[in-house]
Motif scaffolding. Structure first.
Motif, mmCIF file in Angstrom:
data_model
loop_
_atom_site.group_PDB
_atom_site.id
_atom_site.type_symbol
_atom_site.label_atom_id
_atom_site.label_comp_id
_atom_site.label_asym_id
_atom_site.label_seq_id
_atom_site.Cartn_x
_atom_site.Cartn_y
_atom_site.Cartn_z
ATOM 1 N N LYS A 1 0.860 -1.188 0.000
ATOM 2 C CA LYS A 1 0.000 0.000 0.000
ATOM 3 C C LYS A 1 0.896 1.239 0.000
ATOM 4 O O LYS A 1 1.047 1.931 1.008
ATOM 5 C CB LYS A 1 -0.927 -0.010 1.217
ATOM 6 N N VAL A 2 1.509 1.490 -1.146
ATOM 7 C CA VAL A 2 2.510 2.552 -1.228
ATOM 8 C C VAL A 2 2.139 3.555 -2.300
ATOM 9 O O VAL A 2 1.439 3.243 -3.269
ATOM 10 C CB VAL A 2 3.917 1.978 -1.543
ATOM 11 N N GLU A 3 2.646 4.762 -2.115
ATOM 12 C CA GLU A 3 2.614 5.767 -3.179
ATOM 13 C C GLU A 3 3.910 5.627 -3.964
ATOM 14 O O GLU A 3 5.008 5.651 -3.390
ATOM 15 C CB GLU A 3 2.512 7.168 -2.581
ATOM 16 N N VAL A 4 3.805 5.476 -5.273
ATOM 17 C CA VAL A 4 4.988 5.329 -6.119
ATOM 18 C C VAL A 4 5.488 6.716 -6.507
ATOM 19 O O VAL A 4 4.771 7.492 -7.147
ATOM 20 C CB VAL A 4 4.686 4.484 -7.364
ATOM 21 N N LEU A 5 6.711 7.018 -6.092
ATOM 22 C CA LEU A 5 7.332 8.298 -6.425
ATOM 23 C C LEU A 5 8.011 8.206 -7.785
ATOM 24 O O LEU A 5 8.408 7.130 -8.229
ATOM 25 C CB LEU A 5 8.336 8.678 -5.341
ATOM 26 N N GLU A 6 8.172 9.333 -8.442
ATOM 27 C CA GLU A 6 8.674 9.389 -9.815
ATOM 28 C C GLU A 6 9.998 8.629 -9.958
ATOM 29 O O GLU A 6 11.011 8.972 -9.342
ATOM 30 C CB GLU A 6 8.891 10.840 -10.234
ATOM 31 N N PRO A 7 10.023 7.553 -10.755
ATOM 32 C CA PRO A 7 11.267 6.805 -10.953
ATOM 33 C C PRO A 7 12.314 7.655 -11.677
ATOM 34 O O PRO A 7 11.984 8.641 -12.363
ATOM 35 C CB PRO A 7 10.837 5.612 -11.809
ATOM 36 N N VAL A 8 13.557 7.240 -11.559
ATOM 37 C CA VAL A 8 14.658 7.899 -12.253
ATOM 38 C C VAL A 8 15.399 6.842 -13.065
ATOM 39 O O VAL A 8 16.062 5.965 -12.504
ATOM 40 C CB VAL A 8 15.621 8.597 -11.285
ATOM 41 N N LEU A 9 15.278 6.899 -14.375
ATOM 42 C CA LEU A 9 15.972 5.982 -15.267
ATOM 43 C C LEU A 9 16.836 6.784 -16.226
ATOM 44 O O LEU A 9 16.467 7.888 -16.627
ATOM 45 C CB LEU A 9 14.980 5.129 -16.069
ATOM 46 N N CYS A 10 17.968 6.223 -16.581
ATOM 47 C CA CYS A 10 18.829 6.921 -17.539
ATOM 48 C C CYS A 10 19.364 5.942 -18.567
ATOM 49 O O CYS A 10 19.484 4.739 -18.305
ATOM 50 C CB CYS A 10 19.981 7.631 -16.837
ATOM 51 N N LYS A 11 19.685 6.456 -19.738
ATOM 52 C CA LYS A 11 20.274 5.658 -20.807
ATOM 53 C C LYS A 11 21.787 5.733 -20.702
ATOM 54 O O LYS A 11 22.377 6.809 -20.767
ATOM 55 C CB LYS A 11 19.802 6.174 -22.169
ATOM 56 N N GLY A 12 22.398 4.559 -20.480
ATOM 57 C CA GLY A 12 23.849 4.535 -20.321
ATOM 58 C C GLY A 12 24.282 5.085 -18.972
ATOM 59 O O GLY A 12 23.572 4.968 -17.977
ATOM 60 N N MET A 13 25.440 5.699 -18.928
ATOM 61 C CA MET A 13 25.943 6.277 -17.681
ATOM 62 C C MET A 13 25.147 7.535 -17.329
ATOM 63 O O MET A 13 24.731 8.286 -18.218
ATOM 64 C CB MET A 13 27.427 6.627 -17.816
ATOM 65 N N PRO A 14 24.918 7.779 -16.030
ATOM 66 C CA PRO A 14 24.153 8.960 -15.631
ATOM 67 C C PRO A 14 24.890 10.252 -15.967
ATOM 68 O O PRO A 14 26.118 10.329 -15.897
ATOM 69 C CB PRO A 14 23.997 8.790 -14.125
ATOM 70 N N LYS A 15 24.095 11.280 -16.362
ATOM 71 C CA LYS A 15 24.642 12.600 -16.661
ATOM 72 C C LYS A 15 24.082 13.589 -15.646
ATOM 73 O O LYS A 15 23.394 13.226 -14.701
ATOM 74 C CB LYS A 15 24.289 13.004 -18.094
ATOM 75 N N GLU A 16 24.341 14.867 -15.872
ATOM 76 C CA GLU A 16 23.942 15.875 -14.889
ATOM 77 C C GLU A 16 22.434 15.906 -14.675
ATOM 78 O O GLU A 16 21.957 16.093 -13.551
ATOM 79 C CB GLU A 16 24.440 17.262 -15.334
ATOM 80 N N ASP A 17 21.661 15.727 -15.754
ATOM 81 C CA ASP A 17 20.212 15.762 -15.581
ATOM 82 C C ASP A 17 19.720 14.572 -14.751
ATOM 83 O O ASP A 17 18.737 14.674 -14.005
ATOM 84 C CB ASP A 17 19.503 15.829 -16.931
ATOM 85 N N THR A 18 20.431 13.441 -14.862
ATOM 86 C CA THR A 18 20.070 12.279 -14.035
ATOM 87 C C THR A 18 20.358 12.564 -12.564
ATOM 88 O O THR A 18 19.523 12.267 -11.686
ATOM 89 C CB THR A 18 20.859 11.037 -14.486
ATOM 90 N N PHE A 19 21.528 13.145 -12.294
ATOM 91 C CA PHE A 19 21.867 13.445 -10.903
ATOM 92 C C PHE A 19 20.903 14.469 -10.315
ATOM 93 O O PHE A 19 20.534 14.390 -9.134
ATOM 94 C CB PHE A 19 23.313 13.942 -10.808
ATOM 95 N N GLN A 20 20.453 15.418 -11.137
ATOM 96 C CA GLN A 20 19.472 16.388 -10.658
ATOM 97 C C GLN A 20 18.142 15.693 -10.336
ATOM 98 O O GLN A 20 17.492 15.994 -9.332
ATOM 99 C CB GLN A 20 19.251 17.471 -11.704
ATOM 100 N N ALA A 21 17.751 14.745 -11.180
ATOM 101 C CA ALA A 21 16.515 14.001 -10.925
ATOM 102 C C ALA A 21 16.635 13.180 -9.641
ATOM 103 O O ALA A 21 15.665 13.045 -8.877
ATOM 104 C CB ALA A 21 16.195 13.095 -12.108
ATOM 105 N N LEU A 22 17.819 12.643 -9.374
ATOM 106 C CA LEU A 22 18.033 11.900 -8.125
ATOM 107 C C LEU A 22 17.970 12.828 -6.920
ATOM 108 O O LEU A 22 17.422 12.470 -5.865
ATOM 109 C CB LEU A 22 19.373 11.170 -8.177
#
Length: 392
Positions: A354-375
């Motif tokens: 019974k959980v609320e699913v928070l926005e997942p963070v997926l990236c293509k290949g190695m993470p970049k700056e936008d991925t780290f910001q999403a994290l």
């Protein structure tokens, strides 16, 4: 090992299994276990409470060698580590009756092929006189099977609790001597087999709360001479709100998911959120289950393998779904090479949460700056949710 006295004409019979490292072909046993049976000798009748795992039957039968008679075999729980030696005991004491809940009767007939006329079914709160000692049977369903019960011996103020309040520990100490060690083992035990049934266990705890207990004698682990130690722990695990804790099981194949997990952990720690990290390649699933008892949020870290989550991450999601922890939030982080349905697959594996699913963070290949910001944004969202819920 010889029988050991608990109180007058009440003895521990059982086996310490020092070498067992896996239970039900699933549950790790880092400290071994014990199978505890108990003999209660009244002035008129004698009762054996549970037996031992069939692999250790010889030890129990040797302990019973000088017992002149057994009138009743009380089977609190049909699972074979407790019931499996009943047929051998009946061979030695053919006049004995097997005392069970009505539901346990059918289960033991199925599991052990016992004849129907050997059973005596008892209702909730029914008593059985042994002369100057009395057994009171209290039904405790879903601790952790549907047929379970416990026995209370009012003259000695002993609760024989079977799997309730147990722990997997191999030791020569009959009674609890190291509460820290027992607390961890009991929490692992609760997490692995009791946690899915918290709502029913809460009702069973309430049923037992009025008993005047001096001793709790479970069927695994040491005997409690301070009952409040273990009953308070169970009340905490059952009733308390989740903690300000993120449990993060993960697996990484080529370093991308690992980099994302490391960044998220750091961001959460900076925000004052505690994290327990589990690399699924080497994780003891019992430790993971223990952490889930307190988790406010679960985050699964996984690369995409053949368009879906890594099998170890899928297993972690399946485990969490089976254990049904109190966590309120869940998210997914990870990487992929060309595409896939990791989020959809994992989300479909947790219908019991019974959980609320928070926005997942997926990236293509190695993470970049936008991925780290999403994290960072995910860490901030988890922190805010925990604060709103008052998780401490």
């Amino acid at each position: 090992m010889h029988p050991r006295q608990i109180s007058e004409r009440v003895s521990w019979l059982g086996v310490v299994d020092w070498d067992r490292r896996l239970f039900d072909s699933l549950i790790p046993l880092p400290d071994g276990t014990s199978y505890n049976a108990y003999l209660v000798q009244g002035s008129e009748k004698t009762a054996l409470l549970d037996t031992v795992d069939p692999a250790m039957a010889d030890t129990l039968m040797a302990q019973l060698r000088d017992v002149p008679k057994i009138d009743y075999i009380v089977s609190h729980h049909a699972e074979q580590d407790h019931s499996g030696t009943i047929p051998l005991v009946l061979e030695k004491f053919p006049q004995a009756k097997v005392v069970v809940t009505p539901k346990a009767k059918g289960m033991l007939i199925d599991l052990l092929r016992l004849p129907e006329d050997v059973f005596v079914s008892v209702e909730d709160n029914e008593t059985l006189s042994l002369g100057d000692k009395t057994l009171k049977f209290i039904h405790t369903p879903w601790v952790h099977w549907p047929e379970t019960m416990v026995s209370y011996l009012p003259e000695d103020r002993i609760l024989f609790s079977c799997d309730f309040f147990g722990s997997h520990i191999a030791t020569t100490d009959l009674f609890v001597t190291d509460e820290g060690r027992v607390f961890e083992a009991a929490k692992r035990y609760f997490a692995e087999i009791m946690m899915p049934f918290r709502a029913v266990i809460a009702k069973n705890l309430e049923k037992l709360s009025g008993l005047d207990m001096n001793v709790i004698a479970p069927s695994h682990g040491q005997i409690h001479r301070r009952p409040a130690f273990i009953t308070d722990a169970y009340n905490e695990w059952v009733h308390a709100t989740p903690r300000n804790l993120v449990v993060l099981p993960y697996v990484s194949m080529h370093g991308s998911t690992q980099a994302m997990v490391d960044h998220l952990v750091n961001a959460l720690v900076v925000n004052g959120v505690r994290v327990e990290l589990f690399n699924l390649v080497v994780t003891d699933i019992g430790k993971l289950a223990m952490a889930l008892v307190d988790a406010g949020t679960i985050v699964v870290g996984t690369p995409t393998v053949l368009a879906g989550p890594h099998p170890l991450a899928a297993y972690a999601a399946f485990l969490a779904n089976a254990l049904r922890p109190k966590a309120r939030y869940l998210s997914i982080v990870g990487s992929y090479g060309w595409g896939g349905k990791t989020v959809e697959t994992l989300s479909g594996m947790i219908p019991n949460l019974k959980v609320e699913v928070l926005e997942p963070v997926l990236c293509k290949g190695m993470p970049k700056e936008d991925t780290f910001q999403a994290l960072d944004n995910l860490a901030d969202s988890i922190t805010r949710k925990h604060q709103e819920q008052g998780f401490a």
